[in-house]
Scaffold this motif. Structure first.
Motif, PDB file in Angstrom:
ATOM      1  N   VAL A  44       0.835  -1.095   0.035  1.00  0.00           N
ATOM      2  CA  VAL A  44      -0.107  -0.127   0.156  1.00  0.00           C
ATOM      3  C   VAL A  44       0.778   1.158  -0.114  1.00  0.00           C
ATOM      4  CG1 VAL A  44      -1.569   1.340   1.484  1.00  0.00           C
ATOM      5  CG2 VAL A  44      -1.761  -1.081   1.012  1.00  0.00           C
ATOM      6  N   GLN A  45       1.938   1.205   0.549  1.00  0.00           N
ATOM      7  CA  GLN A  45       2.811   2.290   0.996  1.00  0.00           C
ATOM      8  C   GLN A  45       3.574   2.563  -0.224  1.00  0.00           C
ATOM      9  OE1 GLN A  45       3.785   4.602   3.562  1.00  0.00           O
ATOM     10  NE2 GLN A  45       1.436   4.190   3.977  1.00  0.00           N
ATOM     11  N   LEU A  46       3.854   1.648  -0.982  1.00  0.00           N
ATOM     12  CA  LEU A  46       4.998   1.713  -2.111  1.00  0.00           C
ATOM     13  C   LEU A  46       4.712   3.139  -2.971  1.00  0.00           C
ATOM     14  CD1 LEU A  46       6.842  -0.367  -2.645  1.00  0.00           C
ATOM     15  CD2 LEU A  46       5.706  -1.067  -4.525  1.00  0.00           C
ATOM     16  N   GLY A  47       3.462   3.462  -3.299  1.00  0.00           N
ATOM     17  CA  GLY A  47       3.317   4.771  -4.121  1.00  0.00           C
ATOM     18  C   GLY A  47       3.917   5.754  -3.667  1.00  0.00           C
ATOM     19  N   THR A  48       3.375   6.003  -2.335  1.00  0.00           N
ATOM     20  CA  THR A  48       3.945   7.345  -1.376  1.00  0.00           C
ATOM     21  C   THR A  48       5.287   7.072  -1.312  1.00  0.00           C
ATOM     22  OG1 THR A  48       1.854   6.424  -0.028  1.00  0.00           O
ATOM     23  CG2 THR A  48       3.292   8.264   0.745  1.00  0.00           C
ATOM     24  N   ILE A  49       6.062   5.936  -0.958  1.00  0.00           N
ATOM     25  CA  ILE A  49       7.398   6.035  -0.738  1.00  0.00           C
ATOM     26  C   ILE A  49       8.317   6.556  -2.150  1.00  0.00           C
ATOM     27  CG2 ILE A  49       9.356   4.576  -0.371  1.00  0.00           C
ATOM     28  CD1 ILE A  49       7.639   2.758   1.114  1.00  0.00           C
ATOM     29  N   ILE A  50       7.671   6.068  -3.425  1.00  0.00           N
ATOM     30  CA  ILE A  50       8.359   6.389  -4.522  1.00  0.00           C
ATOM     31  C   ILE A  50       8.028   7.863  -4.790  1.00  0.00           C
ATOM     32  CG2 ILE A  50       7.981   6.403  -7.061  1.00  0.00           C
ATOM     33  CD1 ILE A  50       7.529   3.093  -6.642  1.00  0.00           C
ATOM     34  N   ALA A  51       6.734   8.326  -4.516  1.00  0.00           N
ATOM     35  CA  ALA A  51       6.864   9.898  -4.393  1.00  0.00           C
ATOM     36  C   ALA A  51       7.550  10.543  -3.866  1.00  0.00           C
ATOM     37  CB  ALA A  51       5.194  10.091  -4.276  1.00  0.00           C
ATOM     38  N   GLY A  52       7.918   9.875  -2.483  1.00  0.00           N
ATOM     39  CA  GLY A  52       8.705  10.692  -1.583  1.00  0.00           C
ATOM     40  C   GLY A  52      10.271  10.713  -2.124  1.00  0.00           C
ATOM     41  N   ALA A  53      10.528   9.543  -2.796  1.00  0.00           N
ATOM     42  CA  ALA A  53      11.777   9.293  -3.177  1.00  0.00           C
ATOM     43  C   ALA A  53      12.089  10.506  -4.420  1.00  0.00           C
ATOM     44  CB  ALA A  53      12.149   8.037  -3.754  1.00  0.00           C
ATOM     45  N   LEU A  54      11.047  10.593  -5.133  1.00  0.00           N
ATOM     46  CA  LEU A  54      11.095  11.777  -6.089  1.00  0.00           C
ATOM     47  C   LEU A  54      11.381  13.183  -5.652  1.00  0.00           C
ATOM     48  CD1 LEU A  54       8.491  10.318  -8.725  1.00  0.00           C
ATOM     49  CD2 LEU A  54      10.853   9.758  -8.702  1.00  0.00           C
ATOM     50  N   LEU A  55      10.715  13.555  -4.610  1.00  0.00           N
ATOM     51  CA  LEU A  55      10.938  14.669  -3.950  1.00  0.00           C
ATOM     52  C   LEU A  55      12.413  14.892  -3.382  1.00  0.00           C
ATOM     53  CD1 LEU A  55       7.464  15.341  -2.294  1.00  0.00           C
ATOM     54  CD2 LEU A  55       8.560  16.595  -4.042  1.00  0.00           C
TER      55      LEU A  55
END
Lengths: 316, 331
Positions: free
Chosen positions: B256-267
């Motif tokens: 579930v968290q994967l998307g959020t984590i990837i968005a965080g990585a991009l930032l």
């Protein structure tokens, strides 16, 4: 004498004070005896069952002693109780349906438990399979996960697992309450069979279902509000109860052949007293039709005839 | 089992098609004409030349055909691995630019996700055992999960980069170095990698630790734990069972968290000007390079889908209950 409980007091600690769940319970359990422990919700029957094997974190041992096969049980000391558990005292819990680890195969879980208790699973494997067959289970259940078994099958697995080391005392806490009537019956029969074969020496069968206990128990003990009301052989309790509470409890049971048109079943009016601040004297006096001035003093539990104990001023 | 995987694959395929379609739509229906802006940069005054260049570029990028044809040729190109040509770095193919950035993003993302999950779970399980640890770690964990990725990244960049000067705060490697497989260059890479990794790792850590702590406490109160305790099983065995069972929701949580984590990585990459996909998104946005943007999104979507699929399979392997349900179970 297998089990001797003397003046046992176990309180629950709450923020509002101690709840006197067991307030001076005294009884004996003979070798080979199956005792039904009956009473209303909150009368302390489950607390008594738990106290014999493991106090949970809210329970506090206040006084009294428990003796099993001549040895004192250190029930207040969780670690010191460990050697007794499973080997001497075992439990079929209220929640037998969910007592098995959902992510372990049943056989593996049993083996891990045995190994953790210092036993070699290989020594017991044969006996385990024999007992599974005795309760009508295929030995294949050992290779299954709990989810693959029906409720009744899980119940029987737990029964076999709990009694595998031939404990002196087995506590069955509402062990059949979650089962349908025909499964209840067969589980109850297996329990009697286990006793007859010597897999368990004696048994405390906690239940609110007196009619089930009537079929299997040798004696029945009735509790009320943290104390014992009456203990006697099953037939005496059913046919000739002496304590007013027992009398009213038995008369509240339907009889075979009777219909509701002839006699309307009577409940017991009123509710049991709260155990946070229990009343003085006899705890049943407020609901008792026979209460009189003497009931303001606590009635002692007396043997009114051999093997028949009651705590009431009217019976003594 | 195979039927289950087949069904999952079909769902993922559908998700993929929808994602690709939306991906194709967004830049096309965004305001602004990329060819116009490219030409205005060239500042050509002759209207005839302007017209010719306009049609030339439109033909190169395939913008002169009707929308449905653009859509179909987009899919056709996709299967050839052709994501079009970048506008920002014309005439370099989009795929080459992305492939150059992907290793940087993966290098930050994969260790951060996996390590924070493992360490966080261990930590949480450990904290559930003692009151003191529980009372100290839990508040810290709550602060960490509530921390936005880029805010912590800024804090780290300021503290460890600017004030202490331990780590470089910008780029994937020093500009003074040429990429080579030498000790000096690898060390430089690691130094540049560390802060982006650390900020990702620390933020994710708190969430996992809290989740695990709660799950362990729940499992230790479960009926099977009580039963084993009543039978005198040692704490070690009960904890082992509890840990394993508490892991299952954590695996779902990871998916579930994967998307959020990837968005965080991009930032985080943007904060550290790290040459991964995150910085590339920012660049392509400012340059209205929608072919590049589209390509990056496609990579992210495919990455998330693959990761989710792997987690789905892992879950089936570790939880017998899902497995039994799939095979129909034998009652």
């Amino acid at each position: 004498m297998t089990l001797r409980v003397k003046d046992l007091k176990v309180y629950y600690q709450t923020l509002r004070g101690d709840v006197h769940a067991l307030d001076g319970v005294t009884f004996d359990l003979a070798d080979g005896e199956i005792m039904g422990l009956a009473g209303e919700s909150g009368c302390g029957k489950s607390t008594l069952g738990k106290s014999l094997i493991r106090l949970d974190s809210r329970m506090r041992h206040v006084g009294g002693s428990i003796e099993l096969d001549g040895k004192d049980l250190p029930i207040a000391d969780d670690d010191a109780m460990v050697p007794f558990r499973y080997h001497e005292i075992s439990l079929i819990p209220q929640y037998a349906m969910s007592a098995l680890n959902p992510t372990r195969k049943i056989g593996r879980m049993i083996n891990e438990l045995l190994r953790a208790r210092g036993l070699r699973p290989a020594d017991i494997a044969e006996e385990l399979e024999r007992r599974l067959e005795l309760v009508g289970l295929d030995t294949d259940v050992l290779n299954r996960f709990p989810i693959e078994l029906s409720g009744g099958m899980k119940q029987r697995v737990v029964m076999v697992m709990s009694t595998l080391l031939n404990p002196s005392l087995l506590i069955a806490d509402e062990a059949t309450s979650a089962l349908d009537v025909s499964t209840q019956r067969s589980v109850a029969e297996s329990m009697v069979e286990f006793r007859d074969r010597g897999y368990v020496k004696s048994m405390v069968f906690v239940t609110h279902d007196i009619s089930l206990v009537y079929q299997m128990a040798d004696t029945i003990m009735v509790m009320y509000a943290g104390r014992i009301a009456e203990k006697a052989s099953t037939s005496t309790i059913i046919n000739n109860p002496q304590h007013p509470y027992t009398q009213m409890l038995i008369s509240a049971l339907p009889e075979v052949g009777s219909t509701a048109e002839e006699t309307r079943l009577e409940g017991i009016p009123g509710t049991p007293p709260g155990l946070l601040h229990p009343p003085t004297g006899c705890r049943f006096k407020d609901r008792c039709p026979m209460a009189f001035s003497k009931c303001n003093e606590q009635p002692p539990l007396l043997e009114i005839e051999p093997g028949h104990w009651a705590a009431c001023w009217k019976t003594g | 089992m195979w039927r289950y995987i087949g069904r999952k694959l079909a769902v993922y395929l559908l998700t993929f098609v929808v994602a690709v379609t939306i991906n194709w739509m967004i830049p096309r229906f965004m305001p602004g004409d990329p060819v116009r802006s490219m030409l205005s940069r060239a500042s050509i005054s002759d209207p005839e030349a302007l017209e010719r260049m306009n049609s030339y570029y439109n033909e190169v990028f395939g913008l002169d055909t009707p929308l449905w044809q653009q859509y179909l040729s987009f899919w056709a190109g996709l299967f050839r691995g052709d994501l079009g040509i970048s506008i920002m770095l014309y005439p370099e193919p989009v795929i080459d630019i992305i492939l150059r950035s992907v290793p940087y993003t993966l290098a930050v993302l994969l260790p951060a996700i996996i390590l924070s999950w493992i360490v966080g779970n261990r930590f949480g399980a450990f904290a559930a055992r003692s009151k003191i640890l529980d009372n100290t770690i839990l508040p810290v964990g709550y602060v960490l999960t509530a921390t936005p990725y880029m805010w912590l990244a800024l804090l780290f960049a300021w503290a460890m980069g600017v004030v202490l000067g331990w780590f470089p705060v910008s780029g994937g490697y020093s500009y003074s170095l040429r990429p080579a497989f030498s000790g000096e260059f690898v060390w430089d890479l690691v130094m540049h990698w560390f802060l982006p990794f650390l900020s990702m790792f620390v933020v994710a850590l708190g969430g996992w630790a809290i989740g695990m702590r709660n799950m362990i406490i729940y499992e230790l109160e479960a009926d099977y734990s009580n039963y084993l305790q009543a039978l005198g099983a040692p704490r070690k065995l009960i904890r082992r069972y509890a840990f394993r069972n508490a892991m299952l929701p954590q695996i779902t949580g990871l998916a579930v968290q994967l998307g959020t984590i990837i968005a965080g990585a991009l930032l985080t990459e943007i904060v550290f000007n790290y040459p991964g996909l995150g910085s590339l998104i920012l660049d392509s946005l400012t340059n209205r390079d929608f072919f590049l943007l589209q390509g990056i999104f496609l990579f992210v979507v495919v990455g998330v889908l693959i990761a989710n699929f792997i987690i789905d399979i892992v879950y089936v392997l570790v939880d017998p209950r899902t497995r039994v349900q799939m095979t129909g179970g034998a009652a």
